[in-house]
Design a protein around this motif. Structure first.
Motif, PDB file in Angstrom:
ATOM      1  N   PHE A 127     -12.517   1.027  -0.505  1.00 27.91           N
ATOM      2  CA  PHE A 127     -12.674   0.676  -1.923  1.00 27.91           C
ATOM      3  C   PHE A 127     -11.686  -0.441  -2.196  1.00 27.91           C
ATOM      4  CE2 PHE A 127     -12.973   2.579  -6.478  1.00 27.91           C
ATOM      5  CZ  PHE A 127     -13.610   1.428  -6.894  1.00 27.91           C
ATOM      6  N   THR A 128     -12.193  -1.631  -2.275  1.00 30.29           N
ATOM      7  CA  THR A 128     -11.334  -2.801  -2.429  1.00 30.29           C
ATOM      8  C   THR A 128     -10.947  -2.992  -3.889  1.00 30.29           C
ATOM      9  OG1 THR A 128     -13.220  -4.279  -2.688  1.00 30.29           O
ATOM     10  CG2 THR A 128     -12.397  -3.920  -0.446  1.00 30.29           C
ATOM     11  N   ASP A 129      -9.903  -3.812  -4.085  1.00 29.38           N
ATOM     12  CA  ASP A 129      -9.433  -4.080  -5.440  1.00 29.38           C
ATOM     13  C   ASP A 129     -10.439  -4.872  -6.269  1.00 29.38           C
ATOM     14  OD1 ASP A 129      -7.108  -2.712  -5.117  1.00 29.38           O
ATOM     15  OD2 ASP A 129      -5.919  -4.477  -4.573  1.00 29.38           O
ATOM     16  N   VAL A 161     -14.483   7.216 -14.900  1.00 36.85           N
ATOM     17  CA  VAL A 161     -13.296   6.348 -14.842  1.00 36.85           C
ATOM     18  C   VAL A 161     -13.430   5.040 -15.601  1.00 36.85           C
ATOM     19  CG1 VAL A 161     -12.405   7.298 -12.691  1.00 36.85           C
ATOM     20  CG2 VAL A 161     -14.009   5.416 -12.613  1.00 36.85           C
ATOM     21  N   GLY A 162     -14.594   4.723 -16.118  1.00 40.40           N
ATOM     22  CA  GLY A 162     -14.745   3.524 -16.939  1.00 40.40           C
ATOM     23  C   GLY A 162     -15.635   2.472 -16.299  1.00 40.40           C
ATOM     24  N   ARG A 163     -16.099   1.550 -17.151  1.00 36.43           N
ATOM     25  CA  ARG A 163     -16.989   0.471 -16.705  1.00 36.43           C
ATOM     26  C   ARG A 163     -16.210  -0.609 -15.975  1.00 36.43           C
ATOM     27  NH1 ARG A 163     -22.054   0.431 -18.825  1.00 36.43           N
ATOM     28  NH2 ARG A 163     -22.351  -1.769 -18.364  1.00 36.43           N
ATOM     29  N   GLY A 164     -16.888  -1.257 -15.039  1.00 38.41           N
ATOM     30  CA  GLY A 164     -16.333  -2.417 -14.365  1.00 38.41           C
ATOM     31  C   GLY A 164     -15.387  -2.121 -13.220  1.00 38.41           C
ATOM     32  N   ILE A 165     -15.126  -0.866 -12.951  1.00 35.01           N
ATOM     33  CA  ILE A 165     -14.217  -0.535 -11.855  1.00 35.01           C
ATOM     34  C   ILE A 165     -14.947  -0.673 -10.525  1.00 35.01           C
ATOM     35  CG2 ILE A 165     -12.846   1.322 -10.831  1.00 35.01           C
ATOM     36  CD1 ILE A 165     -12.343   2.206 -13.778  1.00 35.01           C
ATOM     37  N   VAL A 166     -16.184  -0.205 -10.468  1.00 31.51           N
ATOM     38  CA  VAL A 166     -17.013  -0.367  -9.279  1.00 31.51           C
ATOM     39  C   VAL A 166     -18.057  -1.432  -9.590  1.00 31.51           C
ATOM     40  CG1 VAL A 166     -18.650   0.772  -7.734  1.00 31.51           C
ATOM     41  CG2 VAL A 166     -16.654   2.010  -8.555  1.00 31.51           C
ATOM     42  N   THR A 167     -18.012  -2.532  -8.830  1.00 26.30           N
ATOM     43  CA  THR A 167     -18.989  -3.604  -9.043  1.00 26.30           C
ATOM     44  C   THR A 167     -20.158  -3.508  -8.067  1.00 26.30           C
ATOM     45  OG1 THR A 167     -17.713  -5.064  -7.607  1.00 26.30           O
ATOM     46  CG2 THR A 167     -17.267  -5.187  -9.965  1.00 26.30           C
ATOM     47  N   THR A 168     -19.872  -3.068  -6.841  1.00 20.81           N
ATOM     48  CA  THR A 168     -20.902  -2.975  -5.800  1.00 20.81           C
ATOM     49  C   THR A 168     -20.703  -1.675  -5.024  1.00 20.81           C
ATOM     50  OG1 THR A 168     -20.798  -5.373  -5.552  1.00 20.81           O
ATOM     51  CG2 THR A 168     -21.909  -4.157  -3.807  1.00 20.81           C
ATOM     52  N   ILE A 169     -21.825  -1.002  -4.729  1.00 25.32           N
ATOM     53  CA  ILE A 169     -21.765   0.210  -3.906  1.00 25.32           C
ATOM     54  C   ILE A 169     -22.536  -0.068  -2.621  1.00 25.32           C
ATOM     55  CG2 ILE A 169     -22.410   2.634  -3.721  1.00 25.32           C
ATOM     56  CD1 ILE A 169     -22.112   2.878  -6.744  1.00 25.32           C
ATOM     57  N   ARG A 170     -21.850   0.072  -1.494  1.00 24.40           N
ATOM     58  CA  ARG A 170     -22.471  -0.098  -0.173  1.00 24.40           C
ATOM     59  C   ARG A 170     -22.554   1.267   0.491  1.00 24.40           C
ATOM     60  NH1 ARG A 170     -18.775  -3.998   2.899  1.00 24.40           N
ATOM     61  NH2 ARG A 170     -19.802  -2.855   4.568  1.00 24.40           N
ATOM     62  N   ILE A 171     -23.728   1.598   1.016  1.00 24.61           N
ATOM     63  CA  ILE A 171     -23.933   2.860   1.696  1.00 24.61           C
ATOM     64  C   ILE A 171     -24.097   2.565   3.198  1.00 24.61           C
ATOM     65  CG2 ILE A 171     -25.349   4.938   1.876  1.00 24.61           C
ATOM     66  CD1 ILE A 171     -24.142   4.619  -0.884  1.00 24.61           C
ATOM     67  N   LEU A 172     -23.297   3.225   4.018  1.00 23.58           N
ATOM     68  CA  LEU A 172     -23.380   3.058   5.461  1.00 23.58           C
ATOM     69  C   LEU A 172     -23.783   4.377   6.091  1.00 23.58           C
ATOM     70  CD1 LEU A 172     -20.040   1.098   6.052  1.00 23.58           C
ATOM     71  CD2 LEU A 172     -22.327   0.160   5.726  1.00 23.58           C
ATOM     72  N   GLY A 173     -24.485   4.269   7.220  1.00 26.89           N
ATOM     73  CA  GLY A 173     -24.871   5.466   7.972  1.00 26.89           C
ATOM     74  C   GLY A 173     -23.706   5.997   8.769  1.00 26.89           C
ATOM     75  N   PRO A 174     -23.950   7.049   9.526  1.00 27.81           N
ATOM     76  CA  PRO A 174     -22.872   7.673  10.300  1.00 27.81           C
ATOM     77  C   PRO A 174     -22.433   6.793  11.468  1.00 27.81           C
ATOM     78  CG  PRO A 174     -24.950   8.685  10.850  1.00 27.81           C
ATOM     79  CD  PRO A 174     -25.234   7.735   9.716  1.00 27.81           C
TER      80      PRO A 174
END
Length: 176
Positions: A127-129, A161-174
């Protein structure tokens, strides 16, 4: 010259601490200039400042708020005790730490945000800044389910936790 000033000058001559008293006077003057007193200085204090600037002799004028009538009154003052939460909020804002605290909040509250079942099968890998959340799924089927639930995940995170904290969600497999 007042008796207090005479006593200070005599102590400075005797003990040799004129430099420390001058430094103290400069700090107190700077505090007054920044507004750390509630009332205007008295005429006597202004005269003491003028006289201290004119010569560097052993007679040193030292500002003492108690002698100049600066007391805490019934109104709120910067000298009053402050709530720890409000002090920490100001420090976090001043230091620019809010983004890092938001990221840490998402990491710490992950099981509460997405639920225990999803949290067991979807771990936060990164989870990057700048708001990119990378989730590692425990299996390919969980990865496809999470990809279908990205909008739901985003709304749950924004709700907690509020808007704008997460801009992009990436889903990776195992990882194998």
């Amino acid at each position: 010259m007042s008796r207090i000033a005479e006593a200070r000058a005599a102590a400075a001559r005797k003990n040799g601490d004129a430099i420390a008293l001058k430094a103290l006077m400069r700090v107190r003057q700077a505090a007054y200039v920044r507004g750390f007193t509630r009332r205007k200085p008295s005429v006597r204090y202004a005269q003491m400042l003028d006289s201290s600037r004119q010569h560097d002799g052993p007679e040193i004028a030292v500002f003492n708020p108690g002698q100049e009538g600066v007391f805490s009154g019934p109104r709120p003052s910067w000298r009053d005790p402050q709530l720890l939460g409000s002090v920490l909020t100001r420090v976090v804002a001043r230091q620019g730490w809010q983004r890092q605290i938001d990221v840490a909040s998402v990491r710490a509250r992950w099981p509460h945000i997405v639920g225990e079942t999803v949290a067991r099968h979807a771990l936060i890998e990164d989870f990057t800044d700048d708001g990119v959340l990378t989730i590692r799924a425990s299996s390919a089927s969980w990865a496809s389910q999470l990809k279908a639930l990205v909008a739901t995940l985003r709304s749950a995170i924004e709700k907690e936790v509020g808007r704008g904290i997460v801009t992009t969600i990436r889903i990776l497999g195992p990882k194998y």
